[in-house]
Motif scaffolding. Structure first.
Motif, mmCIF file in Angstrom:
data_model
loop_
_atom_site.group_PDB
_atom_site.id
_atom_site.type_symbol
_atom_site.label_atom_id
_atom_site.label_comp_id
_atom_site.label_asym_id
_atom_site.label_seq_id
_atom_site.Cartn_x
_atom_site.Cartn_y
_atom_site.Cartn_z
ATOM 1 N N LEU A 27 5.428 4.188 2.089
ATOM 2 C CA LEU A 27 5.483 2.776 1.716
ATOM 3 C C LEU A 27 4.105 2.136 1.809
ATOM 4 O O LEU A 27 3.677 1.406 0.899
ATOM 5 N N VAL A 28 3.389 2.419 2.882
ATOM 6 C CA VAL A 28 2.057 1.839 3.061
ATOM 7 C C VAL A 28 1.115 2.298 1.952
ATOM 8 O O VAL A 28 0.394 1.497 1.347
ATOM 9 N N ARG A 29 1.155 3.605 1.628
ATOM 10 C CA ARG A 29 0.209 4.146 0.646
ATOM 11 C C ARG A 29 0.557 3.752 -0.786
ATOM 12 O O ARG A 29 -0.345 3.510 -1.598
ATOM 13 N N THR A 30 1.852 3.689 -1.107
ATOM 14 C CA THR A 30 2.234 3.442 -2.503
ATOM 15 C C THR A 30 2.419 1.964 -2.832
ATOM 16 O O THR A 30 2.398 1.607 -4.010
ATOM 17 N N VAL A 31 2.609 1.138 -1.833
ATOM 18 C CA VAL A 31 2.847 -0.279 -2.103
ATOM 19 C C VAL A 31 1.727 -1.153 -1.530
ATOM 20 O O VAL A 31 1.020 -1.846 -2.269
ATOM 21 N N LEU A 32 1.548 -1.098 -0.229
ATOM 22 C CA LEU A 32 0.620 -2.031 0.412
ATOM 23 C C LEU A 32 -0.833 -1.730 0.048
ATOM 24 O O LEU A 32 -1.543 -2.604 -0.466
ATOM 25 N N LEU A 33 -1.287 -0.505 0.303
ATOM 26 C CA LEU A 33 -2.680 -0.177 0.008
ATOM 27 C C LEU A 33 -2.962 -0.210 -1.495
ATOM 28 O O LEU A 33 -4.028 -0.655 -1.929
ATOM 29 N N ARG A 34 -2.010 0.261 -2.280
ATOM 30 C CA ARG A 34 -2.207 0.273 -3.735
ATOM 31 C C ARG A 34 -2.335 -1.147 -4.272
ATOM 32 O O ARG A 34 -3.215 -1.431 -5.101
ATOM 33 N N SER A 35 -1.479 -2.058 -3.813
ATOM 34 C CA SER A 35 -1.545 -3.451 -4.276
ATOM 35 C C SER A 35 -2.864 -4.088 -3.887
ATOM 36 O O SER A 35 -3.472 -4.830 -4.680
ATOM 37 N N MET A 43 -8.286 -2.966 -11.391
ATOM 38 C CA MET A 43 -7.838 -1.798 -12.138
ATOM 39 C C MET A 43 -6.552 -1.263 -11.530
ATOM 40 O O MET A 43 -6.295 -1.471 -10.345
ATOM 41 N N ARG A 44 -5.753 -0.595 -12.340
ATOM 42 C CA ARG A 44 -4.573 0.082 -11.836
ATOM 43 C C ARG A 44 -4.960 1.431 -11.249
ATOM 44 O O ARG A 44 -6.037 1.970 -11.527
ATOM 45 N N ILE A 45 -4.044 1.990 -10.464
ATOM 46 C CA ILE A 45 -4.338 3.265 -9.826
ATOM 47 C C ILE A 45 -4.586 4.364 -10.851
ATOM 48 O O ILE A 45 -5.463 5.215 -10.667
ATOM 49 N N GLU A 46 -3.856 4.355 -11.978
ATOM 50 C CA GLU A 46 -4.077 5.383 -13.001
ATOM 51 C C GLU A 46 -5.489 5.266 -13.589
ATOM 52 O O GLU A 46 -6.114 6.278 -13.904
ATOM 53 N N GLU A 47 -5.965 4.041 -13.735
ATOM 54 C CA GLU A 47 -7.305 3.822 -14.282
ATOM 55 C C GLU A 47 -8.380 4.274 -13.292
ATOM 56 O O GLU A 47 -9.396 4.860 -13.686
ATOM 57 N N SER A 74 -4.779 13.392 -2.832
ATOM 58 C CA SER A 74 -4.699 13.772 -1.419
ATOM 59 C C SER A 74 -5.772 13.106 -0.564
ATOM 60 O O SER A 74 -5.521 12.772 0.601
ATOM 61 N N HIS A 75 -6.956 12.885 -1.132
ATOM 62 C CA HIS A 75 -8.093 12.435 -0.325
ATOM 63 C C HIS A 75 -8.537 11.010 -0.601
ATOM 64 O O HIS A 75 -9.313 10.451 0.182
ATOM 65 N N CYS A 76 -8.074 10.423 -1.706
ATOM 66 C CA CYS A 76 -8.505 9.060 -2.047
ATOM 67 C C CYS A 76 -7.312 8.098 -2.059
ATOM 68 O O CYS A 76 -7.163 7.296 -1.138
ATOM 69 N N GLU A 77 -6.497 8.178 -3.092
ATOM 70 C CA GLU A 77 -5.328 7.306 -3.204
ATOM 71 C C GLU A 77 -4.128 8.121 -3.663
ATOM 72 O O GLU A 77 -4.249 8.921 -4.592
ATOM 73 N N TYR A 78 -2.996 7.884 -3.064
ATOM 74 C CA TYR A 78 -1.793 8.633 -3.414
ATOM 75 C C TYR A 78 -1.335 8.229 -4.810
ATOM 76 O O TYR A 78 -1.034 7.063 -5.071
ATOM 77 N N LEU A 79 -1.242 9.220 -5.707
ATOM 78 C CA LEU A 79 -1.017 8.935 -7.125
ATOM 79 C C LEU A 79 0.458 8.888 -7.520
ATOM 80 O O LEU A 79 0.801 8.415 -8.600
ATOM 81 N N SER A 80 1.341 9.407 -6.667
ATOM 82 C CA SER A 80 2.777 9.485 -7.003
ATOM 83 C C SER A 80 3.009 10.341 -8.241
ATOM 84 O O SER A 80 3.880 10.042 -9.066
ATOM 85 N N HIS A 81 2.237 11.407 -8.381
ATOM 86 C CA HIS A 81 2.378 12.301 -9.515
ATOM 87 C C HIS A 81 3.244 13.497 -9.128
ATOM 88 O O HIS A 81 3.735 13.593 -8.013
#
Length: 258
Positions: A27-35, A43-47, A74-81
């Motif tokens: 939750l922290v990596r995909t919502v809070l930190l990403r936002s 920019m969006r995470i995909e960009e 794994s080392h920068c931002e969780y991509l949810s791929h």
């Protein structure tokens, strides 16, 4: 709330945090930190992921691009791929089935698109559908950077329920030998039934569905198992970088309308 009542709930809170710690981290990596990063970077995470690929991956090498995306996630931002574990399952099945025509619903950043495209037989064709135009623009650049032209991989921007009825007439796809459902699990059942209704699944076609355990697609699985038109198998995996969170890829083999 009095301190005494708060203290009484403390063991319960600690127990929940320990038991569901992997979900809290997700939750922290995909919502809070990403936002937060979206707001700071504009920019969006995909960009952001594509910018990293441009400076670290080898153009024309799909395998190196995929590895670069895995490293960034794994080392920068969780991509949810899809990730490497599921990716190996997907590639093995595509190579085994050797589809002349494949369909992907849910291109996202283009990771699973590259997996399918590099495993296609000579002359194979992949149509991939992405609803969000901004995400599709990133995926388009990634696919072309990997060296696949529009004759091999065609990206369609639109809603899956609107694209499927037009596949035969507008995109000359008369059959989908292999389908990957990777968009929204709640849409899997609707889109599978649309593929059936428009006679796009030949007997023996393979339908793969990601994320059937987390977040889950129970109605889709129940239908596939009970309708009598599919042989079903579940490949158990975990989420990339979160192996304790159990997930899976469903593999359906279409036996015909019955």
């Amino acid at each position: 709330m009095s301190p005494a009542i708060a203290l009484a709930f403390l063991p319960l809170v600690v127990t929940l945090l320990v038991r569901y710690r992997h979900y809290f981290r997700l939750l922290v990596r995909t919502v809070l930190l990403r936002s937060l990063r979206d707001c700071l970077s504009g920019m969006r995470i995909e960009e952001r992921a594509f910018s990293y690929v441009l400076t670290h991956a080898l153009p024309g090498d799909p395998g190196h691009i995929l590895t670069t995306l895995d490293h960034w996630s794994s080392h920068c931002e969780y991509l949810s791929h899809m990730g490497p574990v599921k990716g190996q399952i997907l590639m093995r099945l595509v190579e085994e089935k050797a589809p002349a025509c494949a369909l992907e619903l849910g291109t996202y950043c283009g990771y699973s698109t590259l997996l399918i495209a590099r495993a296609l037989p000579p002359g194979g064709r992949l149509l991939t559908v992405e609803q969000d135009p901004r995400t599709a623009a990133v995926a388009e650049k990634l696919i072309r950077l990997a060296g696949f032209d529009e004759r091999t991989v065609e990206l369609i921007v639109g809603r899956s329920e609107e694209v499927i009825p037009r596949l035969r007439t507008q995109y000359q796809m008369n059959r989908a030998d292999l389908v990957l459902l990777a968009h929204r699990p709640r849409c899997y059942l609707r889109d599978l039934q649309l593929l059936e209704a428009h006679a796009l699944l030949p007997a023996g076609a393979t339908v793969l569905a990601d994320h059937v355990l987390f977040p889950g697609a129970p109605r889709f699985l129940q239908y596939a198992k009970s309708c009598g038109r599919y042989r079903c198998r579940l490949h158990h995996t975990g989420l990339p970088d979160f192996p304790a969170i159990k997930d899976g890829i469903a593999q359906l083999t279409y036996t015909g309308p019955g």
